[in-house]
Each structure stands twice: as structure tokens, then as C-alpha cells.
Scaffold this motif. Sequence first.
Motif, PDB file in Angstrom:
ATOM      1  N   MET A  28      32.358  -6.942  17.767  1.00 58.36           N
ATOM      2  CA  MET A  28      32.748  -7.290  16.400  1.00 58.36           C
ATOM      3  C   MET A  28      32.856  -8.802  16.230  1.00 58.36           C
ATOM      4  N   GLN A  31      29.480 -10.391  16.185  1.00 56.98           N
ATOM      5  CA  GLN A  31      28.781 -10.117  14.925  1.00 56.98           C
ATOM      6  C   GLN A  31      29.431 -10.813  13.729  1.00 56.98           C
ATOM      7  N   ARG A  33      32.394 -10.129  12.387  1.00 60.22           N
ATOM      8  CA  ARG A  33      33.061  -9.158  11.519  1.00 60.22           C
ATOM      9  C   ARG A  33      34.357  -9.716  10.951  1.00 60.22           C
ATOM     10  N   ASP A  34      34.828  -9.075   9.920  1.00 59.91           N
ATOM     11  CA  ASP A  34      36.041  -9.464   9.211  1.00 59.91           C
ATOM     12  C   ASP A  34      37.241  -9.507  10.162  1.00 59.91           C
ATOM     13  N   CYS A  35      38.060 -10.544   9.984  1.00 62.23           N
ATOM     14  CA  CYS A  35      39.239 -10.753  10.822  1.00 62.23           C
ATOM     15  C   CYS A  35      40.165  -9.538  10.819  1.00 62.23           C
ATOM     16  N   ASP A  37      39.478  -6.379  10.419  1.00 58.78           N
ATOM     17  CA  ASP A  37      38.917  -5.305  11.235  1.00 58.78           C
ATOM     18  C   ASP A  37      39.072  -5.601  12.728  1.00 58.78           C
ATOM     19  N   VAL A  38      38.827  -6.858  13.101  1.00 57.39           N
ATOM     20  CA  VAL A  38      38.943  -7.251  14.508  1.00 57.39           C
ATOM     21  C   VAL A  38      40.386  -7.090  14.984  1.00 57.39           C
TER      22      VAL A  38
END
Length: 89
Positions: A28, A31, A33-35, A37-38
Motif C-alpha cells: 500500500m 502504491q 495509497r491513502d494514509c 487506509d495504510v
Amino acid sequence: MVGDDDSMALVLNRLRRAHGQLAGVITMIEQGRDCKDVVTQLAAVSKALDRAGFKIVATGLRQCLAGDADGNQAPLTEAELEKLFLALA
């Protein structure tokens, strides 16, 4: 690590799940990905590791208090047990 087979199977399953979740967190981040989500996935990894650690301590507590049957491992002191618990806190 000695414990009953069922408990150790649960610990290993939790650790394998955490391993997979951590690999997912790494992917993630790579890639972009949004903080949110991480961090959510990272919290799940942390919880899985905590649960595995607590299960190990709970399963091994009797052994830690008594030492091993062969006398190769002395019983843990109260201070050593406290340190183990605090390491997971």
C-alpha cells in the motif's frame, strides 16, 4: 516455545495473518495509497501481533512460573514476569 498444540496453532495462525497484513501495508505504501487506509491496516497488524504475544504469555505462564521439567530453565521471578507483560503493553 512449548505449549499445547491447539494454542500454538492459534499463535502461528495469528502471526501468519499479521505477516500477510504487513506485506499488504508495504504494498500500500509503495502504491501511494491513502494514509487512512495504510494506518487502518497497520493497526490491524499491531493488534494481531499483540494478540499473538498475549496468547504466548497466557499459554506459557504456567511453564514460566514453574520452570521446565528437566530443570534446564529456572522459574521466572515476579519482576521478570512483570517485564514480559509490560513489553506487550
